[in-house]
Design a protein around this motif. Structure first.
Motif, short mmCIF file in Angstrom:
data_model
loop_
_atom_site.label_atom_id
_atom_site.label_comp_id
_atom_site.label_asym_id
_atom_site.label_seq_id
_atom_site.Cartn_x
_atom_site.Cartn_y
_atom_site.Cartn_z
N LYS A 55 -17.38 -21.77 -15.43
CA LYS A 55 -16.40 -21.00 -16.21
C LYS A 55 -15.10 -20.74 -15.44
N ARG A 57 -15.02 -18.25 -13.38
CA ARG A 57 -15.03 -16.80 -13.59
C ARG A 57 -14.92 -16.05 -12.26
N SER A 143 -19.99 -15.46 -22.32
CA SER A 143 -19.50 -16.37 -23.34
C SER A 143 -19.25 -17.74 -22.71
N ASN A 145 -17.13 -20.12 -22.55
CA ASN A 145 -15.77 -20.65 -22.52
C ASN A 145 -15.29 -20.70 -21.07
N SER A 151 -13.23 -17.03 -26.78
CA SER A 151 -14.67 -17.30 -26.73
C SER A 151 -15.06 -18.33 -27.78
N GLU A 180 -17.63 -10.76 -29.57
CA GLU A 180 -18.74 -10.42 -28.67
C GLU A 180 -19.38 -9.08 -29.01
MG MG Z 1 -16.32 -13.59 -22.21
#
Ligand code: MG
Ligand code: TXA
Length: 343
Positions: A55, A57, A143, A145, A151, A180
């Motif tokens: 991700k 992230r 999520s 994405n 998302s 979400e």
């Molecule tokens: Mg998210």
């Protein structure tokens, strides 16, 4: 890495194969009723690391742990406050995440970003729930994405962002809610809504009485409580502005932008679309009489602009009651809070 794409029409063996990948420490994207999630074994630090890498992230943003039955929480939750239990009884399985105290050394450290609490949710989508049931492990799943993007509400959206970066995707069609889960924090004195979502604040207060909202928390200039709230989110490639004003104001804004050489796209309700006369790329996301439709189509609408030559997106602000609170939370994040306001 090759990313397998399974459809639920291929038969029940795909659940076995997906569960096996998860047990081996691999990542699998699957549908929930809110958005597609990117799952990995929440007790396996190496597996969880693959989620963060795929991700892109930030490591300080914790993941939600997904379960198929409430008894799984005995393994990793220290204690369930009374009001949290009431919400579980009322809204699980469903689009509600509870932040609860964690039993030390159970969930992988990187999944909770080192916090001593963990976000837990039991989804109601039959495909997601069946996968969790068969895997029989707590599954960390943000999520599915790339970080910062809208998302995913279809398997196609997951493919756009993560093909080549994850082991498999289970295609179970479009998700129902489209936004979400609501995140409610039970770590403090008073339950606090950290992220509005599929279950509205009104619905929660009907069951447990008054709750704090993250808006008040931020207004007091405390550090954001859900680490995810401080990052840019849900953004398509072109910048988004929320436009507040009558039809004449909208048309004036469009004209001015076009004079500056922008290619304008509109993300608006059916009602507003029938009033605006300008010939621009318009994505209608449903009627304001059916806010659930607008929630369901919001992320797909935002992503559609990436396949056009639009350089500037004007979006309609909506009424904040019910699911409208979550819709506006996502739209304001997508717009980075930029408004054009007429008088
Ligand atoms: Mg998210
Ligand atoms: O509907 C959903 O919740 C979807 C589906 C896949 O279940 N998942 C999802 O996960 O939206 P994610 O990672 O995109 O968002 C999780 C949010 C973030 O804002 C994160 O900061 C917050 O929940 N969060 C998770 N654990 C937390 C914790 N222990 N304390 C505070 N916030 C937490």
């Amino acid at each position: 890495m090759e990313t397998k794409l399974w459809s639920i029409d291929q038969g029940t063996h795909i659940y076995m194969e997906a569960a096996e990948l998860l047990r081996q420490g691999e990542t699998v994207a699957f549908p929930t009723e809110t958005v597609y999630g990117l799952g990995a074994d929440a007790t396996n630090e190496k597996a969880v690391q693959k989620i963060f890498e795929a991700k892109g992230r930030p490591a300080d943003n914790p993941l939600i742990v997904h379960i198929a039955s409430a008894s799984q929480m005995d393994e990793f939750i220290e204690r369930i406050p009374e009001k949290a239990q009431k919400l579980i009884d009322e809204f699980w399985p469903g689009p509600l995440t509870l932040i609860l105290p964690m039993k030390k050394g159970t969930i992988a450290k990187n999944a909770t970003a080192g916090l001593d609490t963990v976000g837990v949710r039991m989804p109601v989508h039959p495909v997601g729930l069946e996968l969790l049931r068969i895997t029989d492990l707590p599954i960390a799943a943000p999520s599915a994405n790339r970080s910062g993007r809208p998302s995913p509400t279809t398997a196609r959206h997951v493919e756009e962002d993560l093909t080549g970066k994850i082991s498999a995707i289970i295609d179970g069609g479009s998700t129902g809610v489209g936004l979400e889960s609501t995140v409610v924090d039970f770590a403090g004195e008073m339950p606090t809504i950290l992220r509005p979502g599929g279950v509205s604040t009104e619905q929660i207060e009907e069951v447990i009485g008054p709750v704090k909202s993250a808006k008040n928390v931020i207004a007091k200039e405390e550090a954001p409580k859900a680490p995810g709230m401080k990052y840019t989110h849900y953004a398509p490639e072109a910048p988004v502005y929320l436009v507040k004003g009558d039809v004449a104001f909208w048309e004036e804004q469009i004209e001015q932008a076009e004079q500056k050489g922008e290619s304008v796209g509109l993300l608006i309700s059916d009602e507003l679309a029938s009033e605006i006369q300008a010939a621009v790329n318009t994505i209608k996301i449903g009627s304001t009489q059916k806010m659930e439709d607008i929630a369901r189509r919001l992320y797909d609408g935002l992503r559609l602009f990436d396949h056009t030559d639009v350089t500037l997106i004007f979006a309609e602000p909506f009424d904040r009651s019910g699911i409208g609170e979550a819709i506006m939370n996502r739209l304001e994040k997508a717009a980075g809070n930029k408004y054009l306001i007429g008088d």
